[in-house]
Design an enzyme around this catalytic site. Structure first.
Site, PDB file in Angstrom:
ATOM      1  N   LYS A  54       1.113  -1.264  -0.010  1.00  0.00           N
ATOM      2  CA  LYS A  54       0.228   0.397  -0.179  1.00  0.00           C
ATOM      3  C   LYS A  54       1.062   0.875  -0.226  1.00  0.00           C
ATOM      4  O   LYS A  54       0.340   2.330  -0.553  1.00  0.00           O
ATOM      5  CB  LYS A  54      -0.446   0.068   1.075  1.00  0.00           C
ATOM      6  CG  LYS A  54      -1.945  -0.976   0.872  1.00  0.00           C
ATOM      7  CD  LYS A  54      -2.549  -1.410   2.166  1.00  0.00           C
ATOM      8  CE  LYS A  54      -3.917  -2.480   2.258  1.00  0.00           C
ATOM      9  NZ  LYS A  54      -5.097  -3.081   3.371  1.00  0.00           N
ATOM     10  N   ASP A  71     -10.666   1.999   3.041  1.00  0.00           N
ATOM     11  CA  ASP A  71     -11.163   0.985   3.442  1.00  0.00           C
ATOM     12  C   ASP A  71     -13.448   0.449   3.074  1.00  0.00           C
ATOM     13  O   ASP A  71     -13.485  -0.508   3.103  1.00  0.00           O
ATOM     14  CB  ASP A  71     -11.326   0.177   4.806  1.00  0.00           C
ATOM     15  CG  ASP A  71      -9.863  -0.592   4.785  1.00  0.00           C
ATOM     16  OD1 ASP A  71      -9.499  -0.678   3.683  1.00  0.00           O
ATOM     17  OD2 ASP A  71      -8.733  -0.383   5.801  1.00  0.00           O
ATOM     18  N   GLN A 111      -4.892  -1.379   9.788  1.00  0.00           N
ATOM     19  CA  GLN A 111      -4.470  -3.375   8.765  1.00  0.00           C
ATOM     20  C   GLN A 111      -4.893  -4.271   9.939  1.00  0.00           C
ATOM     21  O   GLN A 111      -4.436  -4.320  11.005  1.00  0.00           O
ATOM     22  CB  GLN A 111      -2.921  -3.392   9.175  1.00  0.00           C
ATOM     23  CG  GLN A 111      -2.698  -4.598   7.640  1.00  0.00           C
ATOM     24  CD  GLN A 111      -3.298  -4.521   6.829  1.00  0.00           C
ATOM     25  OE1 GLN A 111      -3.579  -3.566   5.756  1.00  0.00           O
ATOM     26  NE2 GLN A 111      -4.038  -6.273   5.846  1.00  0.00           N
TER      27      GLN A 111
END
Ligand code: GUN
Length: 280
Positions: free
Chosen positions: A49, A116, A93
């Site tokens: 990422k 997200d 994460q």
């Protein structure tokens, strides 16, 4: 023989488009990534990422903590990042190590920075078809279908898996494009009977060899979201690729299908967040 839906190539194209748009922004979009513990898979994902951010001309900052970090420390960081105008997106994460309250952390992220699309506010907006962000993996699948001129309109779509991150939102996005959607999961009897009806079959289970050629309709679109390792330790999805590719019309490979597209859509969401924050 099925046409391969090349997620790796499309992800490169999507990121190039994002980079071009970001270049004209008054200020570079910024992503903050929170990583807790030393799970090797999470480390690989986070590094990927950060690389994507660099490729797109975004800034990225990693906040790495030992697994014994307290909730107070994490919540204080999220609070600071929520108020930091240089940060457009905040990504924590997952999974978090045992003992940390994942839901509480996700709820603490400002929905306007929830790239997200995990916050219940954004999930709700997605459900009614009015969202700034879309969850990255299902959005990546939709982009692959669009690129191949495959419309879910009027098609029978079967989604295997009902996670909040992939299965559930995948069905919602297919429904919004007029697909007729059936969800299958571990309690579904006669799975093969349902999968054989699918014009578009999406599997997100995590079970090697789950989908065999006899379970697939001739000419179907087969999308494999899973990321498993076979007995030899090789990356693979849920689909028996070689035999299913002989029968399907389209198929995504693993690796090189949904994975790269998930990451590309995170960049699309971060760009959208920066736009929301007036950086264009
Ligand atoms: N862990 C596995 N996939 C994801 C993802 O898409 N986002 C986050 N934050 N964590 C993950």
């Amino acid at each position: 023989m099925a046409t391969i839906l090349d997620g790796k190539a499309l992800a490169a194209k999507v990121k190039a488009e994002v980079r071009e748009q970001a270049a004209s922004f008054r200020q570079a979009p910024g992503l903050a990534v929170i990583l807790v513990g030393d799970d090797p898979a999470s480390r690989i994902y986070v590094n990927g990422k950060k690389r994507d951010c660099a490729e797109c001309g975004f800034t990225s900052t990693e906040y790495h903590f030992d697994a014994d970090v307290t909730m107070e420390t994490l919540l204080a960081l999220v609070d600071r990042l929520n108020r930091d105008p240089s940060v457009d997106g905040i990504l924590c994460q997952l999974p978090l190590p045992a003992g940390l309250d994942e839901e509480k952390i996700l709820l603490s992220i400002d929905p306007a920075k929830d790239v997200d699309c995990f916050h219940p506010y954004n999930v709700g907006r997605m459900l009614i078809g009015d969202s700034v962000f879309q969850p990255c993996t299902p959005a990546g699948v939709m982009r692959m279908l669009e690129e191949a001129n495959i419309s879910p309109d009027g098609k029978r779509c079967v989604v295997i898996g009902r996670s909040n991150i992939v299965g559930k939102p995948m069905g919602i996005l297919l429904l919004q494009q007029n697909g007729t959607v059936t969800y299958c999961h571990s309690h579904t009897p006669n799975l093969a009977e349902l999968t054989r009806q699918a014009n578009i079959l999406v599997t997100a289970v995590g079970k090697v060899g789950l989908i065999t050629a006899d379970m697939v309709k001739e000419g179907a679109v087969v999308v494999d979201v899973a990321m498993n390792r076979d007995e030899a330790g090789k990356l693979c999805g849920d689909v028996e690729f070689a035999s299913v590719a002989e029968k399907a019309g389209y198929i995504t490979p693993v690796p090189g299908g949904c994975g790269p597209m998930t990451r590309a859509m995170l960049m699309v969401n971060t760009l959208a967040a920066a736009r929301l924050h007036g950086k264009e």
